[in-house]
Design an enzyme around this catalytic site. Structure first.
Site, PDB file in Angstrom:
ATOM      1  N   ASP A   1      42.216  31.886  18.158  1.00 36.42           N
ATOM      2  CA  ASP A   1      41.035  31.024  18.048  1.00 36.42           C
ATOM      3  C   ASP A   1      40.415  30.668  19.389  1.00 36.42           C
ATOM      4  O   ASP A   1      39.287  30.178  19.436  1.00 36.42           O
ATOM      5  CB  ASP A   1      41.397  29.730  17.319  1.00 36.42           C
ATOM      6  CG  ASP A   1      42.246  28.802  18.188  1.00 36.42           C
ATOM      7  OD1 ASP A   1      43.313  29.243  18.677  1.00 36.42           O
ATOM      8  OD2 ASP A   1      41.841  27.649  18.404  1.00 36.42           O
TER       9      ASP A   1
ATOM     10  N   ASP B   1      48.678  33.527  17.767  1.00 31.12           N
ATOM     11  CA  ASP B   1      48.510  32.319  18.555  1.00 31.12           C
ATOM     12  C   ASP B   1      49.029  31.145  17.713  1.00 31.12           C
ATOM     13  O   ASP B   1      49.107  31.241  16.478  1.00 31.12           O
ATOM     14  CB  ASP B   1      47.028  32.144  18.895  1.00 31.12           C
ATOM     15  CG  ASP B   1      46.744  30.802  19.555  1.00 31.12           C
ATOM     16  OD1 ASP B   1      47.356  30.521  20.600  1.00 31.12           O
ATOM     17  OD2 ASP B   1      45.935  30.031  19.002  1.00 31.12           O
TER      18      ASP B   1
ATOM     19  N   ASN C   1      41.841  32.280  25.490  1.00 30.38           N
ATOM     20  CA  ASN C   1      43.038  32.964  25.980  1.00 30.38           C
ATOM     21  C   ASN C   1      43.614  33.934  24.946  1.00 30.38           C
ATOM     22  O   ASN C   1      44.562  34.661  25.231  1.00 30.38           O
ATOM     23  CB  ASN C   1      44.106  31.962  26.444  1.00 30.38           C
ATOM     24  CG  ASN C   1      44.641  31.100  25.324  1.00 30.38           C
ATOM     25  OD1 ASN C   1      43.969  30.858  24.328  1.00 30.38           O
ATOM     26  ND2 ASN C   1      45.855  30.617  25.475  1.00 30.38           N
TER      27      ASN C   1
ATOM     28  N   GLY D   1      50.342  30.107  25.209  1.00 29.42           N
ATOM     29  CA  GLY D   1      50.409  29.641  26.585  1.00 29.42           C
ATOM     30  C   GLY D   1      51.585  28.706  26.818  1.00 29.42           C
ATOM     31  O   GLY D   1      51.891  28.362  27.959  1.00 29.42           O
TER      32      GLY D   1
ATOM     33  N   LYS E   1      47.506  37.878  27.428  1.00 31.68           N
ATOM     34  CA  LYS E   1      48.289  38.188  26.234  1.00 31.68           C
ATOM     35  C   LYS E   1      48.253  39.674  25.892  1.00 31.68           C
ATOM     36  O   LYS E   1      49.244  40.229  25.422  1.00 31.68           O
ATOM     37  CB  LYS E   1      47.789  37.347  25.056  1.00 31.68           C
ATOM     38  CG  LYS E   1      48.081  35.861  25.198  1.00 31.68           C
ATOM     39  CD  LYS E   1      47.654  35.081  23.968  1.00 31.68           C
ATOM     40  CE  LYS E   1      47.974  33.597  24.110  1.00 31.68           C
ATOM     41  NZ  LYS E   1      47.612  32.816  22.905  1.00 31.68           N
TER      42      LYS E   1
ATOM     43  N   ASP F   1      48.448  27.078  18.301  1.00 32.78           N
ATOM     44  CA  ASP F   1      47.588  25.923  18.067  1.00 32.78           C
ATOM     45  C   ASP F   1      46.184  26.372  17.681  1.00 32.78           C
ATOM     46  O   ASP F   1      45.533  27.129  18.394  1.00 32.78           O
ATOM     47  CB  ASP F   1      47.554  25.047  19.318  1.00 32.78           C
ATOM     48  CG  ASP F   1      48.949  24.582  19.718  1.00 32.78           C
ATOM     49  OD1 ASP F   1      49.615  23.959  18.878  1.00 32.78           O
ATOM     50  OD2 ASP F   1      49.375  24.863  20.848  1.00 32.78           O
TER      51      ASP F   1
END
Length: 272
Positions: free
Chosen positions: A219, A9, A222, A44, A196, A11
């Site tokens: 984190d 991921d 999602n 995302g 994901k 951010d």
């Protein structure tokens, strides 16, 4: 080698609080790629919104991948080939727009390298453009500009308001679409079954990599599906509690090079 594919991921995970990939984390990820491990950026964000990070990590050189729109599209960075995608129909996107207008939500989607919206001055449309470093394009009619492929329709509103109407907004669609809040001010509308993990599994299969040979870092909610899917699912120390509870391991935070910390434990020659 125990792990052959690492999903990251962005951010709150790969990037620190200053929106940067630190040298320590970058060096660790370059080293594992030199060992033959494949990296996939799993976000995302739209595909163009991941190009800077892909360049920083030299994914073209090491034949890495981008999993964008929370899994609606997977792209080979070197060849630019689409490995997998699942899109909305034009009619589904139009229905999402009509429903958004009933709730006075701003609405946007994406062309090859721009955000398409009637609401070009909306503060959260501006946030999306800034996060992804892509241009906004004002259109007179959102529905008239729609054409395949449509990976996502993104809706925006004030956080408290979006939270209060989310469930009501979703009701007419039942389970025909994937609709959820990805940030306090964003509602994402995508094709049914997008997450994901599903797309990561498609990629792993295409590469001949077993599920237990996949590592995933995240984190947010999602990220939960891919953390549960992976042979080693890693939650950042700054992750939401629901993700930390389901992860195999909790590493240091994104401001403490948590990715590099785990890689130094799992791969010989990687320093922390």
């Amino acid at each position: 080698m125990k792990y052959k594919l690492i999903a990251l991921d962005l951010d709150g995970t790969l990037k620190n609080s200053n929106n940067e990939i630190t040298e320590k984390t970058k060096n660790a990820l370059i080293k594992v790629q030199e060992l033959g491990v494949k990296i996939v950026l799993a976000s995302g964000r739209p595909t163009p919104g991941l190009r800077h990070e892909a360049n920083e990590l030299e994914l073209e050189k090491y034949e890495g991948y981008i999993l964008s729109f929370n899994g609606a599209r997977v792209v080979d960075v070197k060849t630019k080939d689409t490995i997998y995608e699942q899109t909305l129909t034009v009619e589904e996107a139009k229905k999402a727009y009509d429903r958004a207008k009933e709730f006075n939500l701003a609405c946007m989607t994406y062309s090859q390298d721009t955000i398409l919206t009637e609401d070009i001055g909306d503060e959260y449309v501006c946030v999306e453009a800034k996060i992804n470093d892509i241009e906004k394009q004002k259109v007179e009619s959102f529905k008239a500009c729609l054409k395949d492929p449509i990976h996502k329709v993104l809706l925006t509103g004030k956080p408290d308001y979006v939270a209060s109407i989310e469930e009501e907004f979703k009701q007419p669609f039942g389970d025909t679409l994937s609709i959820y809040r990805s940030a306090p001010f964003f509602i994402e509308v995508m094709a049914q079954g997008i997450d994901k993990a599903a797309s990561l599994d498609r990629l792993a299969q295409s590469l001949g990599i077993k599920q237990e040979e996949v590592m995933a870092f995240g984190d947010g909610f999602n990220d939960l599906s891919m953390i549960e899917y992976a042979g080693l699912g890693v939650a950042m120390e700054n992750a939401v509690e629901g993700v930390k509870e389901r992860a195999n391991v909790i590493t240091k935070s994104n401001d403490e090079d948590g990715i590099a910390y785990i890689l130094s434990q799992e791969f010989e020659g990687v320093e922390y």
